[in-house]
Enzyme design. Sequence first.
Site, short mmCIF file in Angstrom:
data_model
loop_
_atom_site.label_atom_id
_atom_site.label_comp_id
_atom_site.label_asym_id
_atom_site.label_seq_id
_atom_site.Cartn_x
_atom_site.Cartn_y
_atom_site.Cartn_z
N GLY A 241 0.76 -1.25 0.00
CA GLY A 241 0.00 0.00 0.00
C GLY A 241 0.78 1.28 0.00
N PRO A 278 4.52 -5.24 -0.92
CA PRO A 278 4.52 -4.09 -1.82
C PRO A 278 4.31 -4.47 -3.29
CG PRO A 278 6.76 -4.63 -1.20
CD PRO A 278 5.86 -5.55 -0.42
N ARG A 316 -5.81 3.69 -15.38
CA ARG A 316 -5.89 4.31 -14.05
C ARG A 316 -6.49 5.73 -14.06
NH1 ARG A 316 -2.24 5.40 -11.10
NH2 ARG A 316 -3.23 4.73 -9.18
N CYS A 348 -13.47 5.10 -28.26
CA CYS A 348 -14.74 5.75 -28.53
C CYS A 348 -15.52 6.10 -27.27
CB CYS A 348 -15.59 4.82 -29.38
SG CYS A 348 -15.85 3.27 -28.52
N GLU A 349 -14.89 6.72 -26.29
CA GLU A 349 -15.66 7.25 -25.17
C GLU A 349 -14.91 8.35 -24.46
OE1 GLU A 349 -15.93 4.80 -21.51
OE2 GLU A 349 -15.77 3.16 -22.95
N TYR A 377 -0.08 -1.70 -12.12
CA TYR A 377 -1.51 -1.61 -12.40
C TYR A 377 -1.79 -0.89 -13.73
CZ TYR A 377 -1.42 -2.76 -7.46
OH TYR A 377 -1.15 -3.35 -6.25
N1 LLP Z 1 -1.60 -6.95 -0.61
C1 LLP Z 1 -2.93 -7.01 -0.81
C2 LLP Z 1 -3.74 -7.93 -0.01
C3 LLP Z 1 -3.51 -6.19 -1.80
O1 LLP Z 1 -4.82 -6.24 -2.00
C4 LLP Z 1 -2.69 -5.32 -2.57
C5 LLP Z 1 -3.26 -4.47 -3.60
C6 LLP Z 1 -1.31 -5.30 -2.32
C7 LLP Z 1 -0.80 -6.13 -1.32
C8 LLP Z 1 -0.35 -4.42 -3.06
O2 LLP Z 1 -0.62 -3.07 -2.82
P1 LLP Z 1 0.35 -1.91 -3.36
O3 LLP Z 1 1.66 -2.00 -2.58
O4 LLP Z 1 0.59 -2.14 -4.80
O5 LLP Z 1 -0.38 -0.65 -3.10
N2 LLP Z 1 -5.51 -1.02 -9.29
C9 LLP Z 1 -5.28 -0.03 -8.26
C10 LLP Z 1 -4.58 -0.63 -7.07
C11 LLP Z 1 -5.31 -1.81 -6.49
C12 LLP Z 1 -4.55 -2.44 -5.34
C13 LLP Z 1 -5.16 -3.75 -4.95
N3 LLP Z 1 -4.51 -4.42 -3.88
C14 LLP Z 1 -4.52 1.12 -8.84
O6 LLP Z 1 -4.23 1.09 -10.04
O7 LLP Z 1 -4.22 2.10 -8.16
#
Ligand code: LLP
Length: 421
Positions: A241, A278, A316, A348-349, A377
């Site tokens: 996160g 991460p 995104r 087309c949007e 992502y």
């Molecule tokens: N662990 C779990 C249980 C998760 O659900 C996620 C991400 C991570 C780790 C990794 O999180 P990160 O370090 O990448 O923030 N598609 C969205 C982000 C969705 C994240 C989903 N879960 C975007 O493009 O911002």
Amino acid sequence: HHCFSKSEDGYLYCEGLRVDEIMESVEKRPFYLYSKPQITRNVEAYKNALEGLTSIIGYAIKANNNYKILEHLKNLGCGAVLVSGNELKLALRAGFDPTRCIFNGNGKILEDLVLAAEAGVFVNIDSEFDLENIVAAARIAGKRVNVLLRINPDVDPQVHPYVATGNKNSKFGIRNEKLQWFLDAVKEHPVELKLVGAHCHLGSTITKVDIFRDAATIMVNYIDEIRAQGFEIDYLNIGGGLGIDYYHAGAILPKPRDLIDTVRELVLSRGLKLIIEPGRSLIANTCCLVNRVTGVKTNGSKNFIVIDGSMAELIRPSLYDAYQHIELVSPAPANAEIATFDVVGPVCESADFLGKGRELPTPAKGTGLVVHDAGAYCMSMASTYNLKMRPPEYWVEDDGSLSKIRHGETFEDHIRFFEGL
Ligand code: LLP
């Protein structure tokens, strides 16, 4: 040192290579461009931050599942965080050590849990039915599964609601009032389940480390409670996160070291092993989506730069109103007028934009335009909407040369889905 930088004469470089020159040397279509050394540097930042702790860096494969990138992260010692049977299969094929892998998710299906049990990865328990399925999978596989309880600590991550996961009304994890039910259920299944830790994941794009400290404090209290009932658990998994600097406007954001330092004392005070998950903070800033300007137009009070890339390659901005920094790869002619543009694709949007209200020199047709921080992502969320086929990927190697690390999808790939029907 960061992999993408502008020279004084206005050319964008990826490590030592000029991006406009790379564009001339590869297929004429949008592509993702990574720096392998930047991936290494990002992993090193976490490893250095984690010195003195027993830890697992579980890379969240959902952020980017390029096989060459996975192999590289595995070689650097990362484990993997998985949310589907296919991600699990890919991680195993790429050679990740199963004892450093964690299978997460609120809707894991039995077949995938059987694979997880057979492989010997950690599995997070997300709900009552999930626990039942894990028990069933353990019996089918004939293996005892190492499980963590995914606790929903009800901490507000202060992010876009679509990427917040640790508030009490979210679909993820279990709430404290049910904790005892889960502990009793684990006790009833000593042959199938071995409780080894507690997990939480608060959300994504978090830019304040206090939020992690608050959650870790809550989690450590739960761990004390769980241990008091005779469970010997040693893992605290604080999820992923950590956000990154998407704005490129000089803000000072927390780094891996700041994140780890806020939880270090808590972890050591209980003799815990730390798991982190991460995704974005390992891979986002190692990559750009490289596009070409198709043309420039004006409608009403709006100026548009139309490029060949779109929401199909990178969703995104459309999905989360996310800001990703945009710049031209080569210097504008001296007489180019500077204006405020929406940068849009050909789809087309009207949701099809990569950036809004960006001040840029009016680019000539064919100019390269990059969307930064596209390593996480972006490709993993790409679609083939409007039959825009998913782009090829390249990286700059450690020796400074360019390699293709994924073939671009083609029209023929699409036709193949219908052969023989
Ligand atoms: N662990 C779990 C249980 C998760 O659900 C996620 C991400 C991570 C780790 C990794 O999180 P990160 O370090 O990448 O923030 N598609 C969205 C982000 C969705 C994240 C989903 N879960 C975007 O493009 O911002």
